[in-house]
Design a protein around this motif. Structure first.
Motif, PDB file in Angstrom:
ATOM      1  N   HIS A  44       0.805  -1.220   0.000  1.00  0.00           N
ATOM      2  CA  HIS A  44       0.000   0.000   0.000  1.00  0.00           C
ATOM      3  C   HIS A  44       0.841   1.275   0.000  1.00  0.00           C
ATOM      4  CE1 HIS A  44      -3.657  -2.343   0.402  1.00  0.00           C
ATOM      5  NE2 HIS A  44      -2.986  -3.077   1.272  1.00  0.00           N
ATOM      6  N   PHE A  45       2.142   1.137  -0.262  1.00  0.00           N
ATOM      7  CA  PHE A  45       3.040   2.277  -0.413  1.00  0.00           C
ATOM      8  C   PHE A  45       3.662   2.203  -1.800  1.00  0.00           C
ATOM      9  CE2 PHE A  45       2.823   2.594   4.104  1.00  0.00           C
ATOM     10  CZ  PHE A  45       3.280   3.848   4.458  1.00  0.00           C
ATOM     11  N   ALA A  46       4.037   3.356  -2.322  1.00  0.00           N
ATOM     12  CA  ALA A  46       4.820   3.412  -3.559  1.00  0.00           C
ATOM     13  C   ALA A  46       5.723   4.634  -3.480  1.00  0.00           C
ATOM     14  CB  ALA A  46       3.918   3.495  -4.779  1.00  0.00           C
ATOM     15  N   ASP A  94      -1.798   4.226   0.388  1.00  0.00           N
ATOM     16  CA  ASP A  94      -3.215   3.839   0.267  1.00  0.00           C
ATOM     17  C   ASP A  94      -3.916   4.573  -0.873  1.00  0.00           C
ATOM     18  OD1 ASP A  94      -3.395   1.867   2.235  1.00  0.00           O
ATOM     19  OD2 ASP A  94      -3.804   3.323   3.814  1.00  0.00           O
ATOM     20  N   GLY A  95      -3.206   4.767  -1.984  1.00  0.00           N
ATOM     21  CA  GLY A  95      -3.802   5.383  -3.164  1.00  0.00           C
ATOM     22  C   GLY A  95      -3.755   6.907  -3.183  1.00  0.00           C
ATOM     23  N   THR A  96      -3.331   7.535  -2.100  1.00  0.00           N
ATOM     24  CA  THR A  96      -3.207   8.993  -2.067  1.00  0.00           C
ATOM     25  C   THR A  96      -1.772   9.373  -2.400  1.00  0.00           C
ATOM     26  OG1 THR A  96      -4.928   9.185  -0.381  1.00  0.00           O
ATOM     27  CG2 THR A  96      -3.467  11.073  -0.656  1.00  0.00           C
ATOM     28  N   GLU A  97      -1.612  10.185  -3.444  1.00  0.00           N
ATOM     29  CA  GLU A  97      -0.287  10.574  -3.910  1.00  0.00           C
ATOM     30  C   GLU A  97       0.137  11.898  -3.281  1.00  0.00           C
ATOM     31  OE1 GLU A  97       1.245  10.026  -8.146  1.00  0.00           O
ATOM     32  OE2 GLU A  97       0.832  12.191  -8.062  1.00  0.00           O
ATOM     33  N   TYR A  98       1.379  11.922  -2.801  1.00  0.00           N
ATOM     34  CA  TYR A  98       1.989  13.130  -2.244  1.00  0.00           C
ATOM     35  C   TYR A  98       3.185  13.454  -3.123  1.00  0.00           C
ATOM     36  CZ  TYR A  98      -0.906  11.744   1.673  1.00  0.00           C
ATOM     37  OH  TYR A  98      -1.972  11.370   2.454  1.00  0.00           O
ATOM     38  N   ASP A  99       3.052  14.497  -3.919  1.00  0.00           N
ATOM     39  CA  ASP A  99       4.044  14.865  -4.929  1.00  0.00           C
ATOM     40  C   ASP A  99       4.808  16.089  -4.457  1.00  0.00           C
ATOM     41  OD1 ASP A  99       5.444  15.742  -7.186  1.00  0.00           O
ATOM     42  OD2 ASP A  99       3.817  15.224  -8.563  1.00  0.00           O
ATOM     43  N   LEU A 140      13.840   5.336  11.019  1.00  0.00           N
ATOM     44  CA  LEU A 140      13.376   5.942   9.765  1.00  0.00           C
ATOM     45  C   LEU A 140      12.105   6.742  10.010  1.00  0.00           C
ATOM     46  CD1 LEU A 140      13.735   2.813   7.442  1.00  0.00           C
ATOM     47  CD2 LEU A 140      15.454   4.566   7.956  1.00  0.00           C
ATOM     48  N   ARG A 141      12.028   7.902   9.392  1.00  0.00           N
ATOM     49  CA  ARG A 141      10.841   8.741   9.540  1.00  0.00           C
ATOM     50  C   ARG A 141      10.600   9.487   8.229  1.00  0.00           C
ATOM     51  NH1 ARG A 141       7.916  10.771  13.872  1.00  0.00           N
ATOM     52  NH2 ARG A 141       6.994  12.823  13.533  1.00  0.00           N
ATOM     53  N   LEU A 142       9.383   9.403   7.753  1.00  0.00           N
ATOM     54  CA  LEU A 142       8.959  10.192   6.596  1.00  0.00           C
ATOM     55  C   LEU A 142       7.902  11.167   7.088  1.00  0.00           C
ATOM     56  CD1 LEU A 142       8.479  11.025   3.653  1.00  0.00           C
ATOM     57  CD2 LEU A 142       7.046   8.966   3.401  1.00  0.00           C
ATOM     58  N   GLU A 143       8.160  12.444   6.901  1.00  0.00           N
ATOM     59  CA  GLU A 143       7.194  13.487   7.271  1.00  0.00           C
ATOM     60  C   GLU A 143       6.680  14.125   5.991  1.00  0.00           C
ATOM     61  OE1 GLU A 143       9.118  16.205   9.926  1.00  0.00           O
ATOM     62  OE2 GLU A 143       9.285  14.709  11.524  1.00  0.00           O
ATOM     63  N   ILE A 144       5.362  14.121   5.842  1.00  0.00           N
ATOM     64  CA  ILE A 144       4.715  14.729   4.677  1.00  0.00           C
ATOM     65  C   ILE A 144       3.828  15.856   5.180  1.00  0.00           C
ATOM     66  CG2 ILE A 144       3.133  14.345   2.750  1.00  0.00           C
ATOM     67  CD1 ILE A 144       3.984  11.356   2.849  1.00  0.00           C
ATOM     68  N   THR A 145       4.013  17.028   4.608  1.00  0.00           N
ATOM     69  CA  THR A 145       3.131  18.138   4.931  1.00  0.00           C
ATOM     70  C   THR A 145       2.507  18.649   3.650  1.00  0.00           C
ATOM     71  OG1 THR A 145       4.978  19.699   4.841  1.00  0.00           O
ATOM     72  CG2 THR A 145       4.396  18.851   7.009  1.00  0.00           C
ATOM     73  N   THR A 146       1.233  18.992   3.749  1.00  0.00           N
ATOM     74  CA  THR A 146       0.507  19.548   2.610  1.00  0.00           C
ATOM     75  C   THR A 146      -0.233  20.788   3.079  1.00  0.00           C
ATOM     76  OG1 THR A 146      -1.490  18.263   3.058  1.00  0.00           O
ATOM     77  CG2 THR A 146       0.154  17.242   1.622  1.00  0.00           C
ATOM     78  N   GLU A 147      -0.528  21.646   2.142  1.00  0.00           N
ATOM     79  CA  GLU A 147      -1.375  22.802   2.479  1.00  0.00           C
ATOM     80  C   GLU A 147      -2.787  22.284   2.588  1.00  0.00           C
ATOM     81  OE1 GLU A 147      -0.934  25.968  -0.328  1.00  0.00           O
ATOM     82  OE2 GLU A 147       0.987  26.564   0.519  1.00  0.00           O
ATOM     83  N   THR A 148      -3.368  22.465   3.746  1.00  0.00           N
ATOM     84  CA  THR A 148      -4.754  21.985   3.930  1.00  0.00           C
ATOM     85  C   THR A 148      -5.691  23.105   4.225  1.00  0.00           C
ATOM     86  OG1 THR A 148      -4.238  21.517   6.258  1.00  0.00           O
ATOM     87  CG2 THR A 148      -4.101  19.685   4.681  1.00  0.00           C
TER      88      THR A 148
END
Length: 149
Positions: free
Chosen positions: A91-93, A106-111, A141-149
């Motif tokens: 469920h990751f890519a 889970d199908g949500t892309e973070y570009d 290991l840590r992946l931090e994703i931030t988006t404008e919400t």
């Protein structure tokens, strides 16, 4: 055959082999460490069955998660990079487009090329290039994703 039923009835050495961990002379051979993925301040529940090696058909012994703990596991002769490890999880890519990191969960892309979206890859709280950094035993290991919400 139900893999969980097989695992439940197996002894500890058999359990580890079926779950993906390799025993040599009674010792388990693998690297492991902590992993966290956080999207807009909310941790992704990596303990969910859909991410666990025991519960999916497309698991990889090269980099995987197990039930009952919060560690990543890596086996095999060649280490994987942080990016390769993420891409191997169910469920990751992971992809790279024009030099920007792109992670799908889970199908949500973070570009990372999109305005307001930032992907930060950390190992032991230090930023790394996930395509270059080879994971090793004990890495946090840590992946931090931030988006404008």
């Amino acid at each position: 055959m139900n893999r969980r039923a097989v695992l439940a009835g197996a002894g500890s050495a058999t359990l580890a082999i079926l779950a993906g961990c390799v025993f040599t002379d009674g010792e388990v051979e693998y690297d492991r460490g902590d992993i966290a993925v956080v999207v807009d301040g909310e941790p992704v529940d990596l303990s969910a069955d859909r991410f666990q090696s025991e519960n999916v058909e497309n698991d990889s012994i090269a980099f995987h998660l197990h039930e009952d703990d919060d560690y990543w596991y890596m086996e095999g002769e060649e280490p994987v990079t942080f990016a390769e490890g993420l891409d191997l999880l169910p469920h990751f890519a992971y992809a790279q487009r024009d030099g920007d990191h792109v992670v799908t969960i889970d199908g949500t892309e973070y570009d990372g090329s999109e305005s307001g979206t930032e992907l930060t890859f950390l190992v032991d709280d230090e930023p790394v290039d996930p395509t270059e950094y080879e994971v090793s035993d004990g890495d946090d290991l840590r992946l931090e994703i931030t988006t404008e919400t």
